[in-house]
Design a protein around this motif. Structure first.
Motif, PDB file in Angstrom:
ATOM      1  N   LEU A 178       0.828  -1.207   0.000  1.00 51.70           N
ATOM      2  CA  LEU A 178       0.000   0.000   0.000  1.00 51.70           C
ATOM      3  C   LEU A 178       0.864   1.259   0.000  1.00 51.70           C
ATOM      4  O   LEU A 178       0.481   2.273  -0.594  1.00 51.70           O
ATOM      5  N   VAL A 179       2.024   1.207   0.668  1.00 47.50           N
ATOM      6  CA  VAL A 179       2.952   2.342   0.607  1.00 47.50           C
ATOM      7  C   VAL A 179       3.360   2.602  -0.842  1.00 47.50           C
ATOM      8  O   VAL A 179       3.334   3.743  -1.322  1.00 47.50           O
ATOM      9  N   GLN A 180       3.735   1.548  -1.558  1.00 49.91           N
ATOM     10  CA  GLN A 180       4.149   1.701  -2.957  1.00 49.91           C
ATOM     11  C   GLN A 180       2.995   2.183  -3.831  1.00 49.91           C
ATOM     12  O   GLN A 180       3.166   3.036  -4.711  1.00 49.91           O
ATOM     13  N   GLN A 181       1.807   1.625  -3.588  1.00 48.19           N
ATOM     14  CA  GLN A 181       0.652   2.026  -4.393  1.00 48.19           C
ATOM     15  C   GLN A 181       0.290   3.486  -4.158  1.00 48.19           C
ATOM     16  O   GLN A 181      -0.066   4.210  -5.092  1.00 48.19           O
ATOM     17  N   ARG A 182       0.411   3.956  -2.917  1.00 47.54           N
ATOM     18  CA  ARG A 182       0.085   5.357  -2.637  1.00 47.54           C
ATOM     19  C   ARG A 182       1.079   6.288  -3.320  1.00 47.54           C
ATOM     20  O   ARG A 182       0.706   7.367  -3.791  1.00 47.54           O
ATOM     21  N   ARG A 183       2.356   5.872  -3.358  1.00 47.58           N
ATOM     22  CA  ARG A 183       3.333   6.702  -4.049  1.00 47.58           C
ATOM     23  C   ARG A 183       3.013   6.789  -5.541  1.00 47.58           C
ATOM     24  O   ARG A 183       3.271   7.809  -6.184  1.00 47.58           O
ATOM     25  N   LEU A 184       2.473   5.717  -6.085  1.00 47.96           N
ATOM     26  CA  LEU A 184       2.122   5.697  -7.502  1.00 47.96           C
ATOM     27  C   LEU A 184       0.831   6.455  -7.777  1.00 47.96           C
ATOM     28  O   LEU A 184       0.738   7.225  -8.745  1.00 47.96           O
ATOM     29  N   ASP A 185      -0.165   6.248  -6.917  1.00 46.63           N
ATOM     30  CA  ASP A 185      -1.488   6.843  -7.124  1.00 46.63           C
ATOM     31  C   ASP A 185      -2.087   7.176  -5.756  1.00 46.63           C
ATOM     32  O   ASP A 185      -2.832   6.374  -5.187  1.00 46.63           O
ATOM     33  N   PRO A 186      -1.765   8.343  -5.197  1.00 45.35           N
ATOM     34  CA  PRO A 186      -2.190   8.670  -3.829  1.00 45.35           C
ATOM     35  C   PRO A 186      -3.689   8.568  -3.596  1.00 45.35           C
ATOM     36  O   PRO A 186      -4.114   8.129  -2.520  1.00 45.35           O
ATOM     37  N   ASP A 187      -4.485   8.952  -4.581  1.00 42.67           N
ATOM     38  CA  ASP A 187      -5.934   8.946  -4.384  1.00 42.67           C
ATOM     39  C   ASP A 187      -6.498   7.540  -4.196  1.00 42.67           C
ATOM     40  O   ASP A 187      -7.572   7.373  -3.609  1.00 42.67           O
ATOM     41  N   SER A 188      -5.776   6.539  -4.690  1.00 44.83           N
ATOM     42  CA  SER A 188      -6.284   5.168  -4.586  1.00 44.83           C
ATOM     43  C   SER A 188      -6.034   4.548  -3.216  1.00 44.83           C
ATOM     44  O   SER A 188      -6.578   3.486  -2.913  1.00 44.83           O
ATOM     45  N   VAL A 189      -5.206   5.200  -2.402  1.00 43.51           N
ATOM     46  CA  VAL A 189      -4.874   4.652  -1.073  1.00 43.51           C
ATOM     47  C   VAL A 189      -5.105   5.733  -0.021  1.00 43.51           C
ATOM     48  O   VAL A 189      -4.157   6.375   0.452  1.00 43.51           O
TER      49      VAL A 189
END
Length: 209
Positions: A178-189
């Motif tokens: 989730l840390v990596q996903q938020r860095r990629l797409d903050p709105d999704s996490v």
């Protein structure tokens, strides 16, 4: 005027001197890695920036990989200690909600070191000895959290046949993913997503009683 004799500074013991040398080398490595990346940094430059010889560096760290892994481990130990503190604290805030905010804080603010971690990961998957060393460090980090996860499962009355070690592995992967996903797409996490995902995981474990 003070007539008392000034005491000479205490001489460091051998162990204290070695610990200070390691600290300075690690601090220097952090600066050089941040500036040049893992591949671009050299042990010669790290030693020189710390004010030591190459021999002093190699007497404390076997190679550049070990230096980087120790830096990474120190960073993760700090995070693990903070996560443990959050899990154990019950009076002020829901610990899962607090862990979600902690995750967001890491994702949003610790971007420089994230680039180094990604670079080293690519290096490690091409070099099995480095990958093995990295796996050992990660296992130690999971072990450090297993007690807190086990205690959390007990507080919820979870008596599933799934061991706490396995649950800890899933939680580590969930948090890091989730840390990596938020860095990629903050709105999704959003901040609450980690807490929701942990709730789903624990609910599934409760149903396995």
């Amino acid at each position: 005027m003070n007539d008392e004799a000034t005491e000479p500074p205490r001489r460091l013991s051998r162990a204290e001197a070695k610990a200070r040398t390691r600290e300075r080398l690690l601090a220097s490595a952090a600066q050089v890695f941040a500036r040049k990346g893992f591949a671009g940094a050299s042990v010669e430059e790290i030693a020189e920036a710390a004010g030591y010889s190459i021999g002093a560096l190699y007497s404390n760290f076997g190679n550049k990989e070990e230096l980087f892994l120790e830096l990474q481990s120190a960073r993760v130990r700090e995070r693990t200690a903070r996560a443990h503190e959050i899990i154990e604290r019950r009076e002020e805030d829901d610990p899962i909600t607090a862990l979600g905010r902690f995750m967001v804080d890491i994702a949003d603010k610790d971007t420089d070191f994230a680039q180094l971690q990604a670079e080293f990961w690519l290096y490690a998957v091409r070099n099995p000895h480095a990958l093995d060393a990295m796996a050992d460090r990660v296992a130690q980090q999971r072990d450090a959290m297993r007690g807190s996860v086990s205690a959390g499962m007990a507080r919820r009355g979870i008596t599933s046949d799934v061991p706490a070690e396995t649950v800890t592995t899933v939680l580590f992967a969930l948090f890091n993913g989730l840390v990596q996903q938020r860095r990629l797409d903050p709105d999704s996490v959003p901040p609450q997503l980690f807490g929701q995902a942990v709730h789903w995981l624990f609910t599934g474990l409760e149903e396995k009683k």
